[in-house]
Design an enzyme around this catalytic site. Sequence first.
Site, PDB file in Angstrom:
ATOM      1  N   GLY A  99       0.824  -1.313  -0.063  1.00 51.29           N
ATOM      2  CA  GLY A  99      -0.202  -0.171   0.173  1.00 51.29           C
ATOM      3  C   GLY A  99       0.867   1.221   0.099  1.00 51.29           C
ATOM      4  N   ASP A 134       2.518   4.312  -1.293  1.00 53.81           N
ATOM      5  CA  ASP A 134       2.661   5.210  -2.679  1.00 53.81           C
ATOM      6  C   ASP A 134       3.283   6.514  -2.367  1.00 53.81           C
ATOM      7  OD1 ASP A 134       0.657   7.212  -1.679  1.00 53.81           O
ATOM      8  OD2 ASP A 134      -1.025   5.553  -2.118  1.00 53.81           O
ATOM      9  N   TYR A 152      -3.247  -0.171   7.455  1.00 55.71           N
ATOM     10  CA  TYR A 152      -4.829  -0.244   6.710  1.00 55.71           C
ATOM     11  C   TYR A 152      -5.623  -0.458   8.044  1.00 55.71           C
ATOM     12  CZ  TYR A 152      -3.632   0.099   1.611  1.00 55.71           C
ATOM     13  OH  TYR A 152      -3.170   0.401   0.546  1.00 55.71           O
ATOM     14  N   LYS A 175       1.807   2.944  -9.174  1.00 49.96           N
ATOM     15  CA  LYS A 175       1.796   4.217  -8.499  1.00 49.96           C
ATOM     16  C   LYS A 175       2.993   5.045  -9.065  1.00 49.96           C
ATOM     17  CE  LYS A 175      -1.341   3.311  -5.311  1.00 49.96           C
ATOM     18  NZ  LYS A 175      -2.455   4.025  -5.074  1.00 49.96           N
ATOM     19  N   ASP A 222      -1.239   6.237 -11.179  1.00 47.48           N
ATOM     20  CA  ASP A 222      -1.890   6.741  -9.832  1.00 47.48           C
ATOM     21  C   ASP A 222      -0.645   7.830  -9.078  1.00 47.48           C
ATOM     22  OD1 ASP A 222      -3.068   7.515  -7.871  1.00 47.48           O
ATOM     23  OD2 ASP A 222      -3.724   5.527  -7.045  1.00 47.48           O
ATOM     24  N   ASN A 232      -1.559   9.759  -6.574  1.00 49.73           N
ATOM     25  CA  ASN A 232      -1.972  10.065  -5.361  1.00 49.73           C
ATOM     26  C   ASN A 232      -1.864  11.474  -4.669  1.00 49.73           C
ATOM     27  OD1 ASN A 232      -1.276   7.046  -5.229  1.00 49.73           O
ATOM     28  ND2 ASN A 232      -2.770   7.323  -3.661  1.00 49.73           N
ATOM     29  N   GLU A 240      -4.302   8.980 -12.541  1.00 41.74           N
ATOM     30  CA  GLU A 240      -5.333   8.910 -11.450  1.00 41.74           C
ATOM     31  C   GLU A 240      -4.617  10.011 -10.477  1.00 41.74           C
ATOM     32  OE1 GLU A 240      -6.352   5.342 -10.137  1.00 41.74           O
ATOM     33  OE2 GLU A 240      -6.671   5.607  -7.937  1.00 41.74           O
ATOM     34  N   GLU A 255     -11.370   8.659  -5.386  1.00 40.13           N
ATOM     35  CA  GLU A 255     -11.264   7.980  -3.834  1.00 40.13           C
ATOM     36  C   GLU A 255     -11.171   8.971  -2.667  1.00 40.13           C
ATOM     37  OE1 GLU A 255      -7.061   6.323  -4.884  1.00 40.13           O
ATOM     38  OE2 GLU A 255      -7.026   6.571  -2.635  1.00 40.13           O
ATOM     39  N   ASP A 258     -15.841   5.755  -4.218  1.00 40.22           N
ATOM     40  CA  ASP A 258     -15.099   5.137  -3.150  1.00 40.22           C
ATOM     41  C   ASP A 258     -16.367   4.844  -2.276  1.00 40.22           C
ATOM     42  OD1 ASP A 258     -12.463   4.620  -1.105  1.00 40.22           O
ATOM     43  OD2 ASP A 258     -14.194   5.060  -0.148  1.00 40.22           O
ATOM     44  N   HIS A 277     -12.556   2.994  -6.850  1.00 41.04           N
ATOM     45  CA  HIS A 277     -11.401   2.827  -6.089  1.00 41.04           C
ATOM     46  C   HIS A 277     -11.694   1.658  -5.060  1.00 41.04           C
ATOM     47  CE1 HIS A 277      -9.408   3.572  -2.006  1.00 41.04           C
ATOM     48  NE2 HIS A 277      -8.165   3.682  -2.584  1.00 41.04           N
ATOM     49  N   GLY A 333      -9.338  -1.772  -2.629  1.00 42.20           N
ATOM     50  CA  GLY A 333      -8.253  -2.091  -1.800  1.00 42.20           C
ATOM     51  C   GLY A 333      -8.504  -2.030  -0.464  1.00 42.20           C
TER      52      GLY A 333
END
Lengths: 431, 431
Positions: free
Chosen positions: B26, B28, B36, B218, B246, B248, B272, B299, B322, B349, B351
């Site tokens: 996860g 980025d 998470y 990413k 992406d 972010n 993204e 997201e 999301d 989105h 994950g």
Amino acid sequence: MTAPGYRIVRMETHDVRFPTSRDLDGSDAMNPDPDYSAAYVVLTTDDGFEGHGFAFTIGRGNDVQTAAISALEPYVIGRDVEDLGALYKDMVDDSQLRWLGPEKGVMHMAISAVVNALWDLRAKREGKPVWLLLSEMTPEQIVGLVDFRYLSDALTPEQALDILRRAEDGKQERISRLRAEGYPAYTTSPGWLGYDDDKLRRLCKEALDEGFGQIKLKVGADLEDDRRRFSVAREVCGPDFPIAIDANQRWDVASAIEWIGALREFDPHWVEEPTSPDDVLGHAAIAEGVRPVPIATGEHVQNRIVFKQLLQAGAISYLQIDSARVGGVNENIAILLLAARFGIPVCPHAGGVGLCELVQHLSMFDYVAVSGSTDGRVIEYVDHLHEHFVTPVVIDNGRYVTPTAPGFSAEMHPESIAAHSFPGGEVWKDA
Amino acid sequence: MTAPGYRIVRMETHDVRFPTSRDLDGSDAMNPDPDYSAAYVVLTTDDGFEGHGFAFTIGRGNDVQTAAISALEPYVIGRDVEDLGALYKDMVDDSQLRWLGPEKGVMHMAISAVVNALWDLRAKREGKPVWLLLSEMTPEQIVGLVDFRYLSDALTPEQALDILRRAEDGKQERISRLRAEGYPAYTTSPGWLGYDDDKLRRLCKEALDEGFGQIKLKVGADLEDDRRRFSVAREVCGPDFPIAIDANQRWDVASAIEWIGALREFDPHWVEEPTSPDDVLGHAAIAEGVRPVPIATGEHVQNRIVFKQLLQAGAISYLQIDSARVGGVNENIAILLLAARFGIPVCPHAGGVGLCELVQHLSMFDYVAVSGSTDGRVIEYVDHLHEHFVTPVVIDNGRYVTPTAPGFSAEMHPESIAAHSFPGGEVWKDA
């Protein structure tokens, strides 16, 4: 190395609520029964200096807001008061906390409370009011306080420096004038929706007698009521007196244009919060649809990025900062600079609990060191809850008297905090 | 009168965190070390039916998010499960809570968790997966779930009804096809910044072998790394395979245009989150500056009002809902309808923790009852943490297998909740 006396060693929070809904003070089209509240924070250094700050809410959820401030404790404890810029960035850019925003809502308001408390602390250490502390910084120091991320398409550090350097000229003279004359205020006290026409009439007269140069009425619940109340206020204040109106986000785009059209004969000085604070394009469409009636917004605008767009889109004629919603003093400096860059006057939102106390410092800094002008600029004033503050704002002949006490005017009396603590304080025990 | 078994009598919350930062899963450009997490809620009816929901966060602040959910308890206890539309409006429009947003950040994500838990509960009572429960509603019932406030300049209830009525045609056939074929997925598993080139190469091959029709990388931390990694992925996947990237939120407008320009030779399927999710005009400027490279975001978009503007401004070619940031199922229906009105495909989105589990239902509903198409549409898939769910997503040959179990697939195993509860759970005790 942190010098003795500059290390933060304690954070204390309080959930403080005032039962304002009992008297309909603060009632408007979207907020019929607010209980004005503060999620209050006190930071203490190793030698006992204190910095006070708060996020303003209107009741329920103030516990969540207080918890969010407490979550920032690990970022603050052990840090150097002088290290404010880095500390601010650490909180805003924390990669995990950022997910809860980014830079918006409860978590961002919590950062605001802590940042403002840090400024209160720093200004007390320096023995100066915050407006003066900021005004005496160099352009380079001020630019160093700003996070330019996501702003560079509208404002670069170099452009910010230009603005600040231009304002160096005449700074001392403006400081002197500010101390002698204060800063113009307007009052919203007459205009709450919950008041009847007699009370409205009486309060309009009082506002004129007290020397205010502008008033504001809440609108948006019922058009016929709005027309009647606006005509009452117009009758009392006369045809040329500035009367702003405030819809508190009540309308969609088309209904805003229609409703404002039905009130424009009363010559609104500005129309505030016609729709969602998130709707940049909506504000732009409304401004276009009611031109030349000026549109204003900002008290609920979440951060500098949305303000940037409102300015880019030509959506607002007045920009209304709030002292405790965006990331505190630091982000508000960015917003003042954006407004100066676009030539839009800043007329802050205030009222609530302690918002007048805080925001006066930002407008005065704007006058001295950023825009260099009070033309078209007024700070909102609402006459309640000031008695709970140690150095409350003073209004004289419709103007904010320039504060002289060190700090951010943010400190509440300990007895006020105790009595209004929720749910245990004596004010709430019988409720 | 609430029928027996439909009254909510208990709310229980859990602060659940997974130590994903230990393996750089996860990672980025903006989120280097996420843990998470889920601010988890269980609602129980008077006869013991349970609804499960959660807000997803990435670690610190999950306690604040959990407290925000708990603050909604008084709105929910004693209410009728069938009364979901009114309950949703009561939470979103509560005049005091509204101040903490409005409709954004921690408080809005809390509402999302509760709303999604209510849908889980309702779907379990009806014995259907959420996607089917929604798909079988009439257009009028679906429109009744949506809050059109601030949308009417882009989408009226009548226009929404038109979209839904048009999709009535062929609904049963699409339900059958969905059950037989599932819904297309893409995988982000190869693309995390923390992985080295060998791992990237291996995971790209695996993605192809597993039948995925798209992957995502990413980008945004270092341009030369991005060019190298993109070329590795392009080499493994071939010239025509869709590879999205992406950032972010890493860039300002000018740097986005420049950086994307330096990657366009690798033919990104979409770019993204090039910049702040709040910057509608920034996204529009980037889209204009890199045309025809498609821009995607969503997201972190806070609510339907910002999505509305992204569509009005022509800023995005793909809209990424999301499941747990905006106001749950109800607000996501509004967003699906907006996307359909503007003809923009929705590619969710997912994950995180359980986001795949939830959002599959919304895309499947979109296919059956709103857009009527899967053309250009894929649901993100990330292969971790599914084992903690009672009915985890199943991926077969690069497609989400259509869920059949009643509910929203949102329920975590009690042992997973216990082991990962923060800070007392066994996973965290040694940390």
